[in-house]
Scaffold this active site. Structure first.
Site, short mmCIF file in Angstrom:
data_model
loop_
_atom_site.label_atom_id
_atom_site.label_comp_id
_atom_site.label_asym_id
_atom_site.label_seq_id
_atom_site.Cartn_x
_atom_site.Cartn_y
_atom_site.Cartn_z
N ASN A 112 -11.15 -2.76 -4.91
CA ASN A 112 -10.31 -2.01 -5.78
C ASN A 112 -11.10 -1.68 -7.14
O ASN A 112 -10.75 -0.53 -7.60
CB ASN A 112 -8.92 -2.44 -5.99
CG ASN A 112 -7.97 -2.12 -4.91
OD1 ASN A 112 -6.90 -3.14 -4.52
ND2 ASN A 112 -8.21 -1.18 -3.77
N ASP A 165 1.03 -1.35 0.00
CA ASP A 165 0.30 -0.09 0.11
C ASP A 165 1.00 1.22 -0.07
O ASP A 165 1.97 1.17 0.62
CB ASP A 165 -1.12 0.05 1.35
CG ASP A 165 -2.07 0.93 0.91
OD1 ASP A 165 -2.37 1.32 -0.09
OD2 ASP A 165 -2.65 1.43 2.12
C1 IPE Z 1 -5.15 -2.74 0.06
O1 IPE Z 1 -4.95 -1.40 0.05
C2 IPE Z 1 -5.28 -3.28 -1.22
C3 IPE Z 1 -3.77 -3.64 -1.93
C4 IPE Z 1 -2.87 -3.02 -1.33
C5 IPE Z 1 -4.06 -4.33 -2.95
P1 IPE Z 1 -6.32 -0.22 -0.34
O2 IPE Z 1 -5.46 1.05 -0.48
O3 IPE Z 1 -7.16 -0.56 -1.34
O4 IPE Z 1 -6.86 -0.42 1.29
P2 IPE Z 1 -7.79 0.86 1.73
O5 IPE Z 1 -8.84 1.30 0.97
O6 IPE Z 1 -6.55 1.92 2.25
O7 IPE Z 1 -8.31 0.04 3.22
C1 IPE Z 2 -1.74 0.13 -3.23
O1 IPE Z 2 -1.50 1.40 -3.28
C2 IPE Z 2 -1.91 -0.47 -4.63
C3 IPE Z 2 -3.19 -0.93 -4.88
C4 IPE Z 2 -4.45 -0.76 -4.14
C5 IPE Z 2 -3.48 -1.40 -6.08
P1 IPE Z 2 -2.57 2.65 -3.36
O2 IPE Z 2 -2.73 2.79 -5.00
O3 IPE Z 2 -3.85 1.98 -2.51
O4 IPE Z 2 -1.82 3.91 -2.94
P2 IPE Z 2 -2.39 4.76 -1.72
O5 IPE Z 2 -3.00 4.15 -0.59
O6 IPE Z 2 -3.66 5.52 -2.33
O7 IPE Z 2 -1.30 5.66 -1.49
MG MG Z 3 -4.03 2.52 -0.55
#
Ligand code: IPE
Ligand code: IPE
Ligand code: MG
Length: 254
Positions: free
Chosen positions: A83, A35
């Site tokens: 997602n 993340d």
């Molecule tokens: C969790 O991250 C999913 C992945 C890393 C694939 P998210 O960014 O989707 O999680 P939330 O929304 O902050 O809980």
């Molecule tokens: C995790 O990084 C990757 C996926 C969920 C695919 P994010 O895209 O959630 O990055 P932040 O949390 O917005 O910084």
């Molecule tokens: Mg995220």
């Protein structure tokens, strides 16, 4: 820079390790919530997809490192069932990166890594789904490390799927509800061949599981760090592993 007890042992594996300098408490299963890609890009004034590309580089490096130090099971959260709520442009960018990655896996096969994709494949683009199945087949024979990639994965979705399968067997009269055990549920999860998570690592400062491996983390140890995933380094993993080695795990005992 890696801590010395790992450096000494590279690239051999824990099980081949004669001098016992890698602690016995090296986790059997480490799970990573990758993340913070979006925030990493934003900090640099770049589009979010740039963060995903950099995140993919960190993923490659950490996977190689897990293989080299002898982690037997490494899981990575790539794309969650939630997602899909993201803008189409971002989803397309992630799927394109995934497609690139799936066509650049030779080194893992050469390293005898078994690739396992968890999650509901049915909603993914056909060419991605087919390539995933192909890689699973091609790497089935390998046992140096299980590389588990969660794509369109949700922990609750996985449990619903298991419940449906057991309900079907019960409806057919093949299963008595009272004979359903925890093990039986575990055997109907995507992770049926993988041990429970020992160490769950989440960077980016968020203190939550976000629906990742919720059944399998019942007794996991957690390691949180503010570092954003594209900056997650081997050194950071060393820190998590050393922290893990110092934890007292009781599993409800004394
Ligand atoms: C969790 O991250 C999913 C992945 C890393 C694939 P998210 O960014 O989707 O999680 P939330 O929304 O902050 O809980
Ligand atoms: C995790 O990084 C990757 C996926 C969920 C695919 P994010 O895209 O959630 O990055 P932040 O949390 O917005 O910084
Ligand atoms: Mg995220």
């Amino acid at each position: 820079m890696a801590f010395s007890f790992f450096k000494k042992n590279q690239p051999s594996e824990k099980n081949n390790n004669d001098n016992n300098s890698i602690p016995e408490v090296l986790p059997k299963h480490v799970a990573f919530i990758m993340d913070g890609n979006g925030r990493w890009a934003k900090k640099r004034g770049m589009p979010r997809k740039y963060g995903h590309r950099e995140g993919a580089k960190a993923f490659h490096d950490i996977t190689r490192y897990c293989r080299s130090i002898g982690i037997k099971n490494a899981s990575f959260y790539v794309f969650s069932t939630e997602n899909w709520k993201r803008p189409k442009e971002e989803i397309d960018a992630i799927m394109n990166l995934l497609w690139e990655y799936l066509n650049d896996c030779d080194e893992y096969l050469e390293q005898e890594v078994r690739m396992i994709f968890i999650g509901d494949k049915s909603r993914l683009p056909e060419k991605i789904r087919n390539r995933m199945i192909e890689l699973e087949e091609d790497s089935k024979k390998y046992d140096k490390m299980n590389l588990i990639l969660a794509i369109n994965y949700g922990g609750r979705d996985e449990i619903v799927y298991a419940a449906r399968q057991l309900a079907e067997q019960t409806a057919k009269g093949e299963l008595n509800p009272e004979s359903i055990t925890e093990d039986m549920i575990g055997q109907h999860l995507y992770t049926r061949e993988i041990p429970d998570v020992d160490l769950m690592i989440r960077p980016s400062g968020e203190l939550r599981l976000s629906n990742f491996l919720i059944w399998q983390c019942a007794y996991a140890e957690y390691y949180f760090t503010d570092i954003l995933w594209p900056d997650f380094s081997r050194n950071e993993l060393d820190k998590a592993l050393i922290d893990f080695a110092g934890r007292g795990r009781r599993f409800g005992g004394v």
